[in-house]
Scaffold this active site. Sequence first.
Site, PDB file in Angstrom:
ATOM      1  N   GLY A  19     156.201  17.763 -51.312  1.00  0.00           N
ATOM      2  CA  GLY A  19     154.651  17.768 -51.171  1.00  0.00           C
ATOM      3  C   GLY A  19     153.795  18.579 -52.078  1.00  0.00           C
ATOM      4  CB  SER A  20     154.190  21.172 -55.105  1.00  0.00           C
ATOM      5  OG  SER A  20     154.444  20.150 -56.098  1.00  0.00           O
ATOM      6  CG  ASN A  21     151.941  15.895 -57.415  1.00  0.00           C
ATOM      7  OD1 ASN A  21     151.833  16.488 -58.754  1.00  0.00           O
ATOM      8  ND2 ASN A  21     153.499  16.236 -57.800  1.00  0.00           N
ATOM      9  NE  ARG A  72     161.663  -3.783 -50.958  1.00  0.00           N
ATOM     10  CZ  ARG A  72     161.240  -4.216 -52.730  1.00  0.00           C
ATOM     11  NH1 ARG A  72     161.821  -3.561 -53.155  1.00  0.00           N
ATOM     12  NH2 ARG A  72     161.924  -5.541 -52.990  1.00  0.00           N
ATOM     13  CG  MET A  97     161.124  11.009 -54.470  1.00  0.00           C
ATOM     14  SD  MET A  97     160.468  10.168 -56.184  1.00  0.00           S
ATOM     15  CE  MET A  97     162.495  10.455 -57.129  1.00  0.00           C
ATOM     16  CG  ASN A 114     153.751   6.770 -58.846  1.00  0.00           C
ATOM     17  OD1 ASN A 114     153.858   7.459 -58.045  1.00  0.00           O
ATOM     18  ND2 ASN A 114     154.103   6.616 -59.256  1.00  0.00           N
ATOM     19  CG  HIS A 116     156.616   7.845 -63.931  1.00  0.00           C
ATOM     20  ND1 HIS A 116     157.413   7.655 -62.761  1.00  0.00           N
ATOM     21  CD2 HIS A 116     157.163   7.992 -65.226  1.00  0.00           C
ATOM     22  CE1 HIS A 116     158.825   7.799 -63.439  1.00  0.00           C
ATOM     23  NE2 HIS A 116     158.417   7.467 -64.528  1.00  0.00           N
ATOM     24  CB  SER A 143     151.689   8.672 -66.497  1.00  0.00           C
ATOM     25  OG  SER A 143     152.418   9.100 -67.658  1.00  0.00           O
ATOM     26  CG  LEU A 151     159.960   1.298 -61.398  1.00  0.00           C
ATOM     27  CD1 LEU A 151     159.126   2.079 -59.628  1.00  0.00           C
ATOM     28  CD2 LEU A 151     161.039   1.533 -60.989  1.00  0.00           C
ATOM     29  CG  ASP A 152     157.987   4.777 -62.187  1.00  0.00           C
ATOM     30  OD1 ASP A 152     156.799   5.148 -61.722  1.00  0.00           O
ATOM     31  OD2 ASP A 152     158.986   4.757 -62.488  1.00  0.00           O
ATOM     32  CD  GLN A 178     156.856  19.544 -59.345  1.00  0.00           C
ATOM     33  OE1 GLN A 178     156.735  20.296 -58.482  1.00  0.00           O
ATOM     34  NE2 GLN A 178     157.714  18.825 -59.178  1.00  0.00           N
TER      35      GLN A 178
HETATM   36  C1  GAR Z   1     156.192  14.981 -58.986  1.00  0.00           C
HETATM   37  O1  GAR Z   1     157.194  15.614 -60.166  1.00  0.00           O
HETATM   38  C2  GAR Z   1     156.769  13.518 -58.936  1.00  0.00           C
HETATM   39  O2  GAR Z   1     156.126  13.522 -60.507  1.00  0.00           O
HETATM   40  C3  GAR Z   1     157.974  13.203 -59.329  1.00  0.00           C
HETATM   41  O3  GAR Z   1     158.195  14.186 -57.667  1.00  0.00           O
HETATM   42  C4  GAR Z   1     157.635  15.044 -57.985  1.00  0.00           C
HETATM   43  C5  GAR Z   1     158.006  15.371 -56.647  1.00  0.00           C
HETATM   44  O4  GAR Z   1     157.081  17.107 -56.287  1.00  0.00           O
HETATM   45  N1  GAR Z   1     157.590  10.839 -58.790  1.00  0.00           N
HETATM   46  C6  GAR Z   1     158.802  10.804 -59.340  1.00  0.00           C
HETATM   47  O5  GAR Z   1     159.257  11.063 -59.653  1.00  0.00           O
HETATM   48  C7  GAR Z   1     157.905   8.892 -59.293  1.00  0.00           C
HETATM   49  N2  GAR Z   1     158.904   8.755 -59.711  1.00  0.00           N
HETATM   50  P1  GAR Z   1     156.039  16.807 -55.284  1.00  0.00           P
HETATM   51  O6  GAR Z   1     156.680  16.805 -53.754  1.00  0.00           O
HETATM   52  O7  GAR Z   1     156.595  18.676 -55.206  1.00  0.00           O
HETATM   53  O8  GAR Z   1     155.008  16.784 -55.058  1.00  0.00           O
END
Ligand code: GAR
Length: 225
Positions: A19-21, A72, A97, A114, A116, A143, A151-152, A178
Site C-alpha cells: 500500500g505504498s501508493n 469472481r 493484483m 490504475n 502499472h 504508467s 488488461l493494462d 516505485q
Molecule cells: C506497485 O509498484 C504497482 O505499480 C504494482 O504493484 C506495486 C504495489 O506497490 N502494480 C501492479 O503490478 C499492477 N499490475 P504498493 O502496494 O506498495 O503500492
Amino acid sequence: MSAGSRAPLQLAILISGRGSNMAAIARACLAGLINARVNVVIADRPGVAGLSTARDLGIDAQTVSWQNAGDREAFERALSEAIDAHQPDLIVLAGFMRILSPQFAERYAGRMLNIHPSLLPKYRGLHTHRRALEASDAEHGASVHFVTAELDGGPVVLQSRVPVHPGDTESDLATRVQATEHIIYPRVIELLAQGRLAWDEGHVWLDGKPLDAPMVEDLSAHTRN
Ligand code: GAR
C-alpha cells in the site's frame, strides 16, 4: 465552479499488499496537496500491511476477501457493494493484483485508474521489471491509466521514466520505479480533482484538448537509488 470551490474528489483505493501508493495518495490528500479525500481503502485479502497503514492514517480500511468469495462474480458483487457504500467519485487501483471483469470495468468506466510498473504499452501483466532487464532496456518506468476491459490497456495519462543502470537487479528497478509512482499517481488524481482531466466515452481530455499520447516525465532526479 471555480477550481478553488470544487468539492474534494472522493476516493476508494483498492490494494493487495504494502500500500505504498495508497499511503502516498492519502498523505497528499491529508497535506492538502490534492483536493481529494480517501473515503475507504479495500484489500482483497485480510491482514495486508496497507490496511494497518490506512488505519494509522485515520482511514476506514476493509477487506473484501477474494478467497472467501467463491468465484469472481461473487467477489466483484461484494467489492462493488463495498465501493458503492462510500459513493466515491474515483476508484484508485494501487497495487491491486486481481484481474477485473469487463463488466466491472464498464461499471466504473472513466472513474477508475490504475498504476502499472512499466512504460505501457510495454510489459502488460506481471514481472515487468524482470522483463525490462531481460530486454536490456535502457529506460523503464510506470504508467497511470484509466481502466478499461483490456488488461493494462486503457488510455495512459502520465508516465514516469527512469534509467536502467548496468548491474540493476529486479529489486533495484522496483525501488527506482516505485519512488516515481508516488509522484505521478497523486498528480493525475489532482488533475481530475481540478477538473482539468476528463473522460468522455473512452477518450481522455486534458485542459479541453484530446490527450492523444501520454504525458511523460523524466523523474530520474527523484529516485532513491
Ligand atoms: C506497485 O509498484 C504497482 O505499480 C504494482 O504493484 C506495486 C504495489 O506497490 N502494480 C501492479 O503490478 C499492477 N499490475 P504498493 O502496494 O506498495 O503500492
